[in-house]
Design a protein around this motif. Structure first.
Motif, short mmCIF file in Angstrom:
data_model
loop_
_atom_site.label_atom_id
_atom_site.label_comp_id
_atom_site.label_asym_id
_atom_site.label_seq_id
_atom_site.Cartn_x
_atom_site.Cartn_y
_atom_site.Cartn_z
N LEU A 219 0.82 -1.22 0.00
CA LEU A 219 0.00 0.00 0.00
C LEU A 219 0.84 1.26 0.00
CD1 LEU A 219 -2.82 -1.07 2.49
CD2 LEU A 219 -2.74 -1.33 0.00
N ASP A 220 2.03 1.18 -0.59
CA ASP A 220 2.90 2.33 -0.72
C ASP A 220 3.29 2.50 -2.19
OD1 ASP A 220 4.29 4.51 0.29
OD2 ASP A 220 5.07 3.35 1.98
N THR A 221 3.98 3.61 -2.50
CA THR A 221 4.45 3.82 -3.86
C THR A 221 5.35 2.65 -4.28
OG1 THR A 221 4.38 6.22 -3.59
CG2 THR A 221 5.77 5.37 -5.36
N VAL A 222 5.13 2.15 -5.49
CA VAL A 222 5.89 0.99 -5.94
C VAL A 222 7.39 1.31 -5.95
CG1 VAL A 222 4.10 -0.12 -7.29
CG2 VAL A 222 5.48 1.65 -8.35
N PHE A 223 8.16 0.37 -5.41
CA PHE A 223 9.62 0.52 -5.35
C PHE A 223 10.24 -0.62 -6.15
CE2 PHE A 223 13.75 -0.46 -3.51
CZ PHE A 223 14.36 0.79 -3.53
N ASP A 224 11.19 -0.28 -7.02
CA ASP A 224 11.76 -1.29 -7.92
C ASP A 224 10.61 -1.99 -8.63
OD1 ASP A 224 13.64 -2.85 -9.19
OD2 ASP A 224 13.92 -4.24 -7.52
N LEU A 281 12.18 7.38 -12.93
CA LEU A 281 11.26 8.52 -12.77
C LEU A 281 10.84 8.70 -11.32
CD1 LEU A 281 9.39 10.73 -13.88
CD2 LEU A 281 7.71 8.94 -14.38
N LEU A 282 10.47 7.60 -10.65
CA LEU A 282 10.02 7.68 -9.26
C LEU A 282 11.17 8.04 -8.32
CD1 LEU A 282 7.58 4.63 -9.13
CD2 LEU A 282 6.97 7.05 -9.05
N SER A 283 12.36 7.54 -8.61
CA SER A 283 13.51 7.85 -7.75
C SER A 283 13.84 9.33 -7.79
CB SER A 283 14.73 7.02 -8.16
OG SER A 283 15.20 7.40 -9.43
N ARG A 284 13.58 9.98 -8.93
CA ARG A 284 13.84 11.42 -9.06
C ARG A 284 12.71 12.26 -8.46
NH1 ARG A 284 15.72 11.06 -15.39
NH2 ARG A 284 17.93 10.62 -15.03
N SER A 285 11.49 11.73 -8.54
CA SER A 285 10.33 12.49 -8.10
C SER A 285 10.01 12.31 -6.62
CB SER A 285 9.10 12.09 -8.94
OG SER A 285 9.34 12.27 -10.31
N CYS A 286 10.46 11.20 -6.05
CA CYS A 286 10.17 10.90 -4.63
C CYS A 286 11.49 10.56 -3.93
CB CYS A 286 9.20 9.73 -4.51
SG CYS A 286 7.79 9.77 -5.63
N GLN A 287 12.42 11.50 -3.90
CA GLN A 287 13.78 11.20 -3.46
C GLN A 287 13.85 10.74 -2.00
OE1 GLN A 287 16.53 14.37 -4.33
NE2 GLN A 287 16.08 14.35 -6.53
N GLU A 288 13.19 11.44 -1.10
CA GLU A 288 13.25 11.05 0.33
C GLU A 288 12.66 9.66 0.54
OE1 GLU A 288 11.57 13.92 2.91
OE2 GLU A 288 12.89 15.57 2.25
N TYR A 289 11.50 9.42 -0.05
CA TYR A 289 10.86 8.11 0.07
C TYR A 289 11.76 7.02 -0.53
CZ TYR A 289 7.87 4.22 -1.34
OH TYR A 289 7.36 2.97 -1.57
N LEU A 294 15.29 2.32 -0.01
CA LEU A 294 16.59 1.70 -0.32
C LEU A 294 17.22 1.13 0.94
CD1 LEU A 294 18.36 4.08 -2.91
CD2 LEU A 294 17.85 1.65 -3.22
N ARG A 295 17.15 1.91 2.02
CA ARG A 295 17.74 1.46 3.28
C ARG A 295 17.02 0.23 3.83
NH1 ARG A 295 18.43 7.12 4.12
NH2 ARG A 295 16.38 7.27 5.13
N ILE A 302 19.67 -8.41 2.31
CA ILE A 302 20.82 -9.05 2.98
C ILE A 302 20.34 -10.24 3.81
CG2 ILE A 302 22.58 -8.74 4.76
CD1 ILE A 302 22.91 -5.85 3.74
N ARG A 303 19.21 -10.06 4.50
CA ARG A 303 18.68 -11.14 5.32
C ARG A 303 18.30 -12.35 4.47
NH1 ARG A 303 14.19 -13.53 6.72
NH2 ARG A 303 12.92 -12.23 5.32
N GLN A 304 17.59 -12.09 3.37
CA GLN A 304 17.18 -13.19 2.51
C GLN A 304 18.37 -13.86 1.84
OE1 GLN A 304 13.96 -12.73 -0.24
NE2 GLN A 304 12.73 -11.45 1.14
N THR A 305 19.36 -13.08 1.46
CA THR A 305 20.56 -13.65 0.82
C THR A 305 21.32 -14.52 1.80
OG1 THR A 305 20.74 -11.69 -0.61
CG2 THR A 305 22.70 -13.08 -0.39
N LYS A 306 21.44 -14.06 3.03
CA LYS A 306 22.14 -14.83 4.06
C LYS A 306 21.42 -16.15 4.32
CE LYS A 306 23.87 -14.47 8.81
NZ LYS A 306 23.93 -13.61 10.02
N GLU A 307 20.10 -16.09 4.46
CA GLU A 307 19.33 -17.32 4.69
C GLU A 307 19.44 -18.27 3.50
OE1 GLU A 307 15.31 -16.27 5.52
OE2 GLU A 307 15.72 -15.54 7.57
#
Length: 319
Positions: A219-224, A281-289, A294-295, A302-307
């Motif tokens: 329910l948030d802006t699509v990321f990747d 486009l979204l990374s430029r328009s919604c920089q803080e989000y 990303l964080r 990292i968690r999934q890769t380790k598992e």
């Protein structure tokens, strides 16, 4: 000028590019012959329609239209994908592309040509189906449009059209000044309503394309963002979670019969498309989000890769 003639002239001008068309003249001929034969056989010269669900039309008209639509959508998707791969290329690949003459202006013109090709064929499909409904005095054309959409051969549902919209906005806002950039679309913009983004564009005949960019899982802006073959867009990590696969395995390992979490259509993961231009486009328009996501996603990846590698090691050692 009638649209049929305009369409034929347009497609004749595309012969050098080897772009497939719908064969709209042949489709209209099928409908005309059907009505004439029905009138002749029944001696009803004042009747303007042939029967509902005519076996002649249904046996020739829809298969011909289906083949034409498949060819048009397949060609559009392939060429749009190649264009965007060229635009996103970097390093040595980009140097080689530019050396071959694929400069910035050529990419813009090719993008504009592709959009024109998509829209004129979308208009042609709409008009020939209206003609069918008029001849048969039915709504079979509307039912066929739904069928075509479920088969993913509705050109306005193509994820590559969404990518070209994002490509258009990215060019307009970054690389080329608005006064010099030829328009792919009229009134194409990334808009926000109550903080929720969407791509909107006015197309033709009062048809407006609105693409919601809110992931229905988190329910948030699509990321990747990734588009499933049904046309619904999700965050890549959310799509992997819905498909019960890890980020390491990716959607290629999803169940071939896996269902879209929104519309429940089956088999939607195999042909999923990563929307790179939309991501830019979204990374430029919604920089803080974007930086915050990303964080948080880095931690989850990292968690999934380790598992994943711990499981692989245990399996290798027979533990």
């Amino acid at each position: 000028m009638k649209f049929c003639k305009k369409y034929r002239e347009y497609m004749q001008g595309q012969d050098e590019k080897k772009l497939p068309g719908l064969g709209i003249k042949n489709l209209k001929k099928i409908l005309k012959n059907c009505r004439r034969d029905f009138q002749s056989q029944n001696h009803l010269h004042d009747v303007q329609t042939c029967p509902h669900q005519c076996s002649v039309c249904d046996g020739t008209f829809f298969p011909s239209l289906l083949n034409g639509m498949s060819a048009v959508v397949g060609c559009f998707n392939e060429r749009a994908q190649k264009l965007l791969e060229i635009h996103l290329a970097s390093g040595l690949s980009k140097c080689l592309i530019w050396f071959k003459g694929k400069n910035h202006g050529a990419l813009i013109q090719e993008g504009k040509d592709l959009v024109n090709y998509a829209l004129i064929n979308a208009i042609a499909i709409r008009k020939i189906l209206k003609k069918y409904d008029k001849i048969h005095y039915s709504k079979q054309g509307q039912a066929f449009r739904s069928q075509a959409q479920s088969m993913h051969i509705e050109i306005l549902q193509s994820p590559w059209l969404c990518e070209l919209m994002a490509f258009h906005i990215n060019l307009r806002e970054t690389e080329v000044s608005p006064s010099k950039a030829p328009a792919f679309f009229e009134g194409c913009d990334l808009t926000f309503c109550d903080g929720k983004p969407s791509l909107s564009c006015q197309l033709f005949d009062s048809v407006k394309l609105d693409i919601d960019l809110t992931c229905s899982i988190c329910l948030d802006t699509v990321f990747d963002p990734v588009s499933l073959t049904c046309g619904h867009i999700f965050c890549y990590l959310c799509a992997c979670s819905a498909a019960s696969v890890t980020i390491v395995d990716g959607l290629k390992e999803a169940d071939p019969k896996g269902k879209c979490p929104l519309c429940r259509e089956a088999g939607v993961y195999e042909g999923a498309v990563h929307l790179e231009e939309l991501s830019i486009l979204l990374s430029r328009s919604c920089q803080e989000y974007w930086e915050e996501r990303l964080r948080t996603e880095r931690v989850e990846r990292i968690r999934q890769t380790k598992e994943h590698w711990e499981l692989q090691c245990r399996s290798f050692m027979g533990v």
